[in-house]
Design a protein around this motif. Structure first.
Motif, PDB file in Angstrom:
ATOM      1  N   VAL A 129       1.131  -0.803   0.323  1.00 17.05           N
ATOM      2  CA  VAL A 129       0.390  -0.063  -0.184  1.00 17.05           C
ATOM      3  C   VAL A 129       0.742   1.189   0.189  1.00 17.05           C
ATOM      4  CG1 VAL A 129      -1.979  -0.079   1.077  1.00 17.05           C
ATOM      5  CG2 VAL A 129      -0.067  -0.631   2.469  1.00 17.05           C
ATOM      6  N   ARG A 130       0.415   2.733  -0.656  1.00 16.90           N
ATOM      7  CA  ARG A 130       0.948   3.456  -0.595  1.00 16.90           C
ATOM      8  C   ARG A 130       1.120   3.775   0.885  1.00 16.90           C
ATOM      9  NH1 ARG A 130       1.690   8.667  -1.406  1.00 16.90           N
ATOM     10  NH2 ARG A 130       3.095   9.355  -2.789  1.00 16.90           N
ATOM     11  N   LYS A 131       2.245   4.459   1.281  1.00 19.88           N
ATOM     12  CA  LYS A 131       2.910   4.997   2.293  1.00 19.88           C
ATOM     13  C   LYS A 131       1.752   6.776   2.190  1.00 19.88           C
ATOM     14  CE  LYS A 131       7.027   3.217   4.077  1.00 19.88           C
ATOM     15  NZ  LYS A 131       8.110   4.409   4.543  1.00 19.88           N
ATOM     16  N   SER A 132       1.635   6.697   4.038  1.00 21.18           N
ATOM     17  CA  SER A 132       0.289   8.207   3.735  1.00 21.18           C
ATOM     18  C   SER A 132       1.587   9.157   4.399  1.00 21.18           C
ATOM     19  CB  SER A 132      -0.999   8.146   4.727  1.00 21.18           C
ATOM     20  OG  SER A 132       0.088   7.904   6.478  1.00 21.18           O
ATOM     21  N   SER A 133       1.259  10.394   3.549  1.00 23.21           N
ATOM     22  CA  SER A 133       2.463  11.425   4.244  1.00 23.21           C
ATOM     23  C   SER A 133       2.810  10.895   5.756  1.00 23.21           C
ATOM     24  CB  SER A 133       1.559  12.733   3.659  1.00 23.21           C
ATOM     25  OG  SER A 133       1.153  12.771   2.552  1.00 23.21           O
ATOM     26  N   ARG A 134       1.680  11.189   6.737  1.00 17.98           N
ATOM     27  CA  ARG A 134       1.731  10.444   7.798  1.00 17.98           C
ATOM     28  C   ARG A 134       3.221  10.048   8.365  1.00 17.98           C
ATOM     29  NH1 ARG A 134      -1.412  10.959  13.543  1.00 17.98           N
ATOM     30  NH2 ARG A 134       0.366  10.172  14.967  1.00 17.98           N
ATOM     31  N   MET A 135       3.050   8.748   7.238  1.00 16.46           N
ATOM     32  CA  MET A 135       4.401   7.603   7.901  1.00 16.46           C
ATOM     33  C   MET A 135       4.944   7.811   7.305  1.00 16.46           C
ATOM     34  SD  MET A 135       2.115   4.414   6.420  1.00 16.46           S
ATOM     35  CE  MET A 135       2.938   3.016   7.169  1.00 16.46           C
ATOM     36  N   ILE A 136       5.390   8.759   5.951  1.00 12.56           N
ATOM     37  CA  ILE A 136       6.752   8.861   5.556  1.00 12.56           C
ATOM     38  C   ILE A 136       7.556  10.144   6.516  1.00 12.56           C
ATOM     39  CG2 ILE A 136       7.562  10.031   3.322  1.00 12.56           C
ATOM     40  CD1 ILE A 136       5.036   8.966   1.969  1.00 12.56           C
ATOM     41  N   ILE A 137       6.569  10.856   6.694  1.00 10.28           N
ATOM     42  CA  ILE A 137       7.144  12.087   6.943  1.00 10.28           C
ATOM     43  C   ILE A 137       7.262  11.311   8.696  1.00 10.28           C
ATOM     44  CG2 ILE A 137       6.971  14.387   8.713  1.00 10.28           C
ATOM     45  CD1 ILE A 137       5.107  15.236   6.757  1.00 10.28           C
ATOM     46  N   CYS A 138       6.845  10.752   9.186  1.00 13.98           N
ATOM     47  CA  CYS A 138       7.469  10.033  10.461  1.00 13.98           C
ATOM     48  C   CYS A 138       8.914   9.212  10.600  1.00 13.98           C
ATOM     49  CB  CYS A 138       6.497   9.305  11.427  1.00 13.98           C
ATOM     50  SG  CYS A 138       6.462   8.920  13.231  1.00 13.98           S
ATOM     51  N   ASP A 139       8.003   8.418   9.454  1.00 11.36           N
ATOM     52  CA  ASP A 139       9.594   7.626   9.428  1.00 11.36           C
ATOM     53  C   ASP A 139      10.958   8.794   9.411  1.00 11.36           C
ATOM     54  OD1 ASP A 139      10.849   5.425   8.634  1.00 11.36           O
ATOM     55  OD2 ASP A 139      10.991   5.915   6.725  1.00 11.36           O
ATOM     56  N   ALA A 140      10.472   9.596   8.603  1.00  9.48           N
ATOM     57  CA  ALA A 140      11.606  10.092   8.038  1.00  9.48           C
ATOM     58  C   ALA A 140      12.530  11.544   8.554  1.00  9.48           C
ATOM     59  CB  ALA A 140      11.402  11.297   6.827  1.00  9.48           C
ATOM     60  N   VAL A 141      11.558  11.185   9.776  1.00  9.67           N
ATOM     61  CA  VAL A 141      12.129  12.440  11.157  1.00  9.67           C
ATOM     62  C   VAL A 141      13.881  11.581  11.899  1.00  9.67           C
ATOM     63  CG1 VAL A 141      11.878  13.584  13.008  1.00  9.67           C
ATOM     64  CG2 VAL A 141      10.501  14.095  10.696  1.00  9.67           C
ATOM     65  N   GLU A 142      12.070  10.299  12.552  1.00 10.96           N
ATOM     66  CA  GLU A 142      13.168   9.064  12.819  1.00 10.96           C
ATOM     67  C   GLU A 142      14.417   9.001  12.581  1.00 10.96           C
ATOM     68  OE1 GLU A 142      10.298   6.385  14.392  1.00 10.96           O
ATOM     69  OE2 GLU A 142      11.604   4.641  14.473  1.00 10.96           O
TER      70      GLU A 142
END
Lengths: 298, 199
Positions: free
Chosen positions: A162-175
């Motif tokens: 499934v395409r990741k949601s914006s929220r997941m991408i941002i959270c992942d990137a910050v982490e």
């Protein structure tokens, strides 16, 4: 005869200084003068004499450096940037020992076989080290995000169906970005302080701006209005507060930080939906108030 | 005496090389896209303001036609901004309001004044597009990277000129205080362009 002697001595000393600064660095440029080949045979302990040799015969050396040789000096700007990068990379290994300081840079230069004097290449001292580190992390993060989005586009890859949601991408990137700080976490408050100094703050701000722009771009942000600014501002604030939380976090594996990040992420999630909500609201208001206007105006 | 001098000189030389790899050296294109996006947004809002006042009159369909084209332009530049990762101008909300007020204000002065506004604005914009085309062609020539942008600007320039002619055909010069009105609007537009290129 005496003139020839003096010239030879000067060339020898110049060669030593250059060796002191640039020896041990890969892709060494083609120096124009012959002194390099002449000095090839000199042993390594000469490098340690570099500081003393640079104080002797100062006058003549200056002339030859900024006289006939300055073309080679400026030609090698690219090479010099490479040298600076490799010195700083080596210095990072000494950060846990010396902190973010000029000593770490000196130690880094020495591990590369250069003189500790090479620290003079960094006008901002420890600030240059911190800025280099954060820039480097940003580039690594950008590479990571690019590889992530490539993974997503590839339909054969079943890793993320499934395409990741914006929220997941941002959270992942910050982490991911914050995890890059873990090796230096004990010294990180010092680095945060250095980034606030007036001489370092402009570039530190630029680095943060670059980072948040990169994250929002990969999260699929296409806003072209004031939202562009608010989104980046909010994300920069989120990153900053999580970073602050992280330096005082003593929980194993920084679990408390990640849950803090998760809570803060709900702010961003709100922001993403805010645009559509706001637009719908404005459209409703506009259609409500402006519809009767044409009839009464004319 | 000489030792500090050497150190200072060396530091000056070294600080020249301290350029970050992260910054992108495409400031010219960025500036062009940013100001064009702001301009199209303003134009879109001007026609929206005019339509709100003159939408039900005989001139309505003409304005609607121009507005539709401006909407297309705006959409195109929004797409370019997202693709090329250009920072939009900070003044977007200001142009949003100012454009609407200008359009509605001139439309309240009558159909001729609205057309005079169109003529003044489109004249500045098409001139500005021409300057951009010249700048791009003289500095870079046609490359793969800027070809699409050049084509877009050229197409939009032609459409803006078409709007200019529509305005002139619809008695723009019969507007009250035509000269003053158009000078004021053109000065405002140029100031807006100057600001949008920079911030």
């Amino acid at each position: 005869m005496a003139a020839v002697c003096i010239r030879m001595v000067l060339q020898r000393q110049l060669g030593l200084v250059r060796r002191g600064l640039f020896a041990g660095v890969s892709n060494r440029p083609q120096w124009s003068s012959r002194s390099f080949s002449e000095e090839k045979g000199t042993s390594d302990h000469d490098i340690n004499e570099e500081s003393s040799s640079s104080t002797e015969g100062q006058e003549g050396e200056d002339e030859s450096r900024f006289g006939d040789d300055d073309t080679t000096f400026f030609d090698t700007e690219e090479h010099e940037a490479d040298t600076r990068r490799s010195i700083l990379n080596a210095a990072l290994e000494h950060v846990p020992e010396f902190g973010w300081s000029s000593e770490a840079i000196e130690a880094g230069a020495q591990t590369m076989g250069l003189s500790a004097m090479a620290e003079g290449m960094f006008p901002r001292g420890a600030g240059d080290l911190v800025l280099h580190f954060s820039e480097d992390c940003n580039i690594k993060l950008a590479d990571y995000l690019v590889s992530q989005s490539r993974l997503e586009k590839d339909p054969d890859e079943s890793a993320s169906p499934v395409r990741k949601s914006s929220r997941m991408i941002i959270c992942d990137a910050v982490e991911v970005r914050l995890k890059m700080l873990i090796p230096y976490i004990d010294q990180w408050p010092q680095a945060m302080g250095l980034m606030l100094l007036p001489q370092n703050a402009p570039e530190a701000t630029k680095n943060v701006a670059y980072m948040v722009d990169e994250i929002w771009y990969h999260a699929g942000d296409t806003s072209t209005d004031i939202n562009w600014y608010t989104k980046r501002g909010v994300l920069a604030g989120l990153y900053g507060s999580t970073e602050l939380y992280m330096v005082s976090d003593r929980s194993p594996e920084f679990e408390a930080t990640w849950s803090f990040l998760d809570r803060r992420m709900s702010d961003i999630g709100l922001l993403i939906s805010a645009k559509t909500t706001l637009r719908r609201l404005v459209q409703m208001l506009v259609s409500y108030y402006l519809q009767p206007l044409p009839q009464c105006a004319i | 005496m000489a030792a500090p001098a050497v150190r200072i000189c060396r530091r000056c030389i070294c600080s020249q090389a301290s350029k970050t790899r992260a910054t992108r050296p495409r400031s010219r294109i960025d500036r062009i896209v940013r100001v064009d996006h702001a301009g199209e947004l303003g134009a879109d809002r001007i026609y929206a303001g005019q339509m709100a006042i003159l939408g039900r009159t005989s001139i309505g369909p003409t304005i609607q036609h121009m507005w539709d084209q401006e909407k297309e332009h705006l959409q195109k530049f929004e797409q370019i901004i997202a693709e090329r990762r250009v920072r939009p101008t900070v003044l977007v909300p200001l142009w949003n309001i100012a454009g609407y007020v200008l359009g509605a204000g001139t439309a309240l002065l009558g159909k001729e004044a609205a057309m005079a506004c169109t003529v003044a604005v489109e004249e500045v914009i098409s001139e500005h597009y021409d300057n951009q085309l010249r700048e791009l062609l003289s500095s870079e020539g046609v490359t793969d990277e800027n070809k699409e942008l050049l084509d877009t600007i050229q197409k939009f320039r032609n459409e803006e000129l078409e709007h200019l002619h529509i305005g002139e055909e619809n008695d723009a010069e019969k507007a009250p205080m035509y000269k003053t009105l158009s000078t004021a609007i053109q000065t405002g537009c140029k100031a807006a362009i100057w600001l949008s290129e920079r911030i």
